[in-house]
Design a protein around this motif. Structure first.
Motif, PDB file in Angstrom:
ATOM      1  N   SER A  81      -8.654 -12.147  -0.374  1.00 23.59           N
ATOM      2  CA  SER A  81      -8.543 -13.222  -1.368  1.00 23.59           C
ATOM      3  C   SER A  81      -7.111 -13.746  -1.465  1.00 23.59           C
ATOM      4  N   GLY A  82      -6.243 -13.242  -0.597  1.00 24.97           N
ATOM      5  CA  GLY A  82      -4.871 -13.739  -0.566  1.00 24.97           C
ATOM      6  C   GLY A  82      -3.870 -12.918  -1.361  1.00 24.97           C
ATOM      7  N   ILE A  83      -4.290 -11.741  -1.829  1.00 24.29           N
ATOM      8  CA  ILE A  83      -3.359 -10.877  -2.561  1.00 24.29           C
ATOM      9  C   ILE A  83      -2.782  -9.869  -1.563  1.00 24.29           C
ATOM     10  N   PRO A  84      -1.481  -9.966  -1.273  1.00 22.79           N
ATOM     11  CA  PRO A  84      -0.924  -9.155  -0.186  1.00 22.79           C
ATOM     12  C   PRO A  84      -0.867  -7.668  -0.515  1.00 22.79           C
ATOM     13  N   THR A  85      -1.037  -6.846   0.502  1.00 20.61           N
ATOM     14  CA  THR A  85      -0.881  -5.406   0.326  1.00 20.61           C
ATOM     15  C   THR A  85       0.548  -5.042   0.711  1.00 20.61           C
ATOM     16  N   PHE A  86       0.914  -3.811   0.421  1.00 17.84           N
ATOM     17  CA  PHE A  86       2.262  -3.342   0.755  1.00 17.84           C
ATOM     18  C   PHE A  86       2.521  -3.374   2.250  1.00 17.84           C
ATOM     19  N   ARG A  87       1.442  -3.313   3.011  1.00 16.28           N
ATOM     20  CA  ARG A  87       1.629  -3.206   4.456  1.00 16.28           C
ATOM     21  C   ARG A  87       1.597  -4.548   5.170  1.00 16.28           C
ATOM     22  N   ASP A  88       1.292  -5.630   4.434  1.00 16.61           N
ATOM     23  CA  ASP A  88       1.234  -6.928   5.101  1.00 16.61           C
ATOM     24  C   ASP A  88       2.630  -7.428   5.447  1.00 16.61           C
ATOM     25  N   PRO A  89       2.902  -7.660   6.720  1.00 20.92           N
ATOM     26  CA  PRO A  89       4.223  -8.190   7.063  1.00 20.92           C
ATOM     27  C   PRO A  89       4.368  -9.619   6.550  1.00 20.92           C
ATOM     28  N   GLY A  90       5.569  -9.968   6.132  1.00 23.71           N
ATOM     29  CA  GLY A  90       5.829 -11.326   5.668  1.00 23.71           C
ATOM     30  C   GLY A  90       5.368 -11.584   4.253  1.00 23.71           C
ATOM     31  N   GLY A  91       4.801 -10.572   3.618  1.00 19.57           N
ATOM     32  CA  GLY A  91       4.278 -10.760   2.265  1.00 19.57           C
ATOM     33  C   GLY A  91       5.319 -10.488   1.200  1.00 19.57           C
ATOM     34  N   LEU A  92       4.820 -10.439  -0.005  1.00 17.33           N
ATOM     35  CA  LEU A  92       5.651 -10.221  -1.180  1.00 17.33           C
ATOM     36  C   LEU A  92       6.550  -8.996  -1.031  1.00 17.33           C
ATOM     37  N   TRP A  93       5.975  -7.941  -0.442  1.00 15.51           N
ATOM     38  CA  TRP A  93       6.698  -6.663  -0.413  1.00 15.51           C
ATOM     39  C   TRP A  93       7.714  -6.577   0.716  1.00 15.51           C
ATOM     40  N   ASP A  94       7.809  -7.638   1.529  1.00 18.90           N
ATOM     41  CA  ASP A  94       8.919  -7.717   2.473  1.00 18.90           C
ATOM     42  C   ASP A  94      10.146  -8.292   1.771  1.00 18.90           C
ATOM     43  N   GLN A  95       9.891  -9.053   0.713  1.00 19.75           N
ATOM     44  CA  GLN A  95      10.998  -9.723   0.014  1.00 19.75           C
ATOM     45  C   GLN A  95      11.516  -8.921  -1.170  1.00 19.75           C
ATOM     46  N   PHE A  96      10.648  -8.078  -1.722  1.00 17.34           N
ATOM     47  CA  PHE A  96      11.046  -7.354  -2.927  1.00 17.34           C
ATOM     48  C   PHE A  96      10.860  -5.860  -2.711  1.00 17.34           C
ATOM     49  N   ASP A  97      11.798  -5.098  -3.241  1.00 17.90           N
ATOM     50  CA  ASP A  97      11.797  -3.651  -3.080  1.00 17.90           C
ATOM     51  C   ASP A  97      10.911  -3.020  -4.164  1.00 17.90           C
ATOM     52  N   PRO A  98       9.858  -2.282  -3.751  1.00 19.04           N
ATOM     53  CA  PRO A  98       9.000  -1.648  -4.769  1.00 19.04           C
ATOM     54  C   PRO A  98       9.782  -0.770  -5.746  1.00 19.04           C
ATOM     55  N   ASP A  99      10.901  -0.187  -5.297  1.00 13.95           N
ATOM     56  CA  ASP A  99      11.709   0.629  -6.217  1.00 13.95           C
ATOM     57  C   ASP A  99      12.316  -0.224  -7.329  1.00 13.95           C
ATOM     58  N   GLU A 100      12.564  -1.504  -7.020  1.00 15.72           N
ATOM     59  CA  GLU A 100      13.182  -2.381  -8.018  1.00 15.72           C
ATOM     60  C   GLU A 100      12.159  -3.030  -8.942  1.00 15.72           C
ATOM     61  N   VAL A 101      10.962  -3.289  -8.406  1.00 14.95           N
ATOM     62  CA  VAL A 101       9.994  -4.047  -9.217  1.00 14.95           C
ATOM     63  C   VAL A 101       8.636  -3.360  -9.368  1.00 14.95           C
TER      64      VAL A 101
END
Ligand SMILES: [Zn+2]
Length: 267
Positions: A29-49
């Motif tokens: 449905s377009g909600i990125p997972t942690f493992r999707d390259p180029g997604g949200l989690w490539d730009q933001f650090d899970p430790d920070e957010v």
């Protein structure tokens, strides 16, 4: 006989079917997972957010990073719509087979598809939880996202405190609310209910989850230990492969409509 027909026959022979879903069905449905390259989690650090502590620290030190993270998240959830995987599970319920969906997702999409019995082990982003008394209150998703976006788009005068206005005070004790989601490091929700479903079902469909996030990932093993038949629906092999009786190698959105067709052939 292909895997769809094999699975359909196993479903018809079973008395109580439960589904266990993970990030894969939301990704469709377009909600990125942690493992999707180029997604949200490539730009933001899970430790920070991704943790409550990280979020609070980052909110003080880098408010604009939080603003951008939340704005992107809001836009993702605005765009995310129910997909044929969610709809197929609803149809499986209508056909009288599926009793419960246990999901690790927080996006409310199973409910939006019409599934009536959903256990959310990681909570629901569109529900408020009182930090004082723990009572929960569903929120209007469309309205919440629109109000959040209006605050987050104002880059110049953004203040993190404005976001607290988004969640209502608790109607019972006037306590402050937070989103009812499980952040990294927090205890999961409804785990006893999830394990009870695993013990009582005789067939579990495992969709779009790789089985990495514990303790939720233990749910299918619990079902297997109690002699339930495990069906894996996932485009890639995963940790449940060795306990699965059938494996449909496709995303849920492709697999579920075909599985429903195969089932209807038998009815
Ligand atoms: Zn309260």
């Amino acid at each position: 006989m292909n895997e769809y027909h094999k699975t359909a026959e196993l479903i018809v022979q079973s008395k109580r079917v439960v589904a266990f879903t993970g990030a894969g069905i939301s990704a469709e449905s377009g909600i990125p997972t942690f493992r999707d390259p180029g997604g949200l989690w490539d730009q933001f650090d899970p430790d920070e957010v991704g943790t409550t502590g990280g979020l609070l620290t980052t909110a003080v030190r880098k408010p604009d990073l939080i603003r951008r993270f939340l704005l992107q998240s809001v836009e993702i959830f605005e765009r995310a719509k129910v997909n044929p995987g969610h709809q197929g599970l609803k149809q499986l319920e209508e056909l009288g087979f599926l009793k419960t969906v246990i999901t690790q997702n927080i996006d409310n999409l199973h409910q939006e598809a019409g599934s009536s019995n959903v256990i959310e082990v990681h909570g629901n982003l569109f529900r408020a939880r009182c930090m004082n008394c723990g009572r929960k209150k569903p929120l209007n998703k469309v309205e919440l996202l629109a109000r959040a976006k209006a605050i987050l788009e104002k880059e110049e005068d953004f203040e993190i405190a404005k976001l607290t206005e988004l969640l209502p005070r608790c109607p019972y004790c006037q306590g402050v609310s937070r989103p009812d989601v499980v952040m990294f490091g927090e205890p999961v929700q409804q785990l006893p209910e999830a394990f009870a479903e695993a013990e009582n079902c005789d067939l579990m469909l495992v969709l779009g989850t790789t089985g990495l996030v514990y303790p939720a990932a233990a749910v299918p093993y619990q079902a297997y230990e109690n002699n339930a038949c495990i069906i894996e629906i996932n485009p890639t092999d995963n940790y449940y492969h060795s306990i699965s009786k059938a494996h449909i190698s496709a995303p849920a959105g492709i697999a579920m409509p075909k599985l429903i067709d195969a089932l209807k052939d038998l009815l």
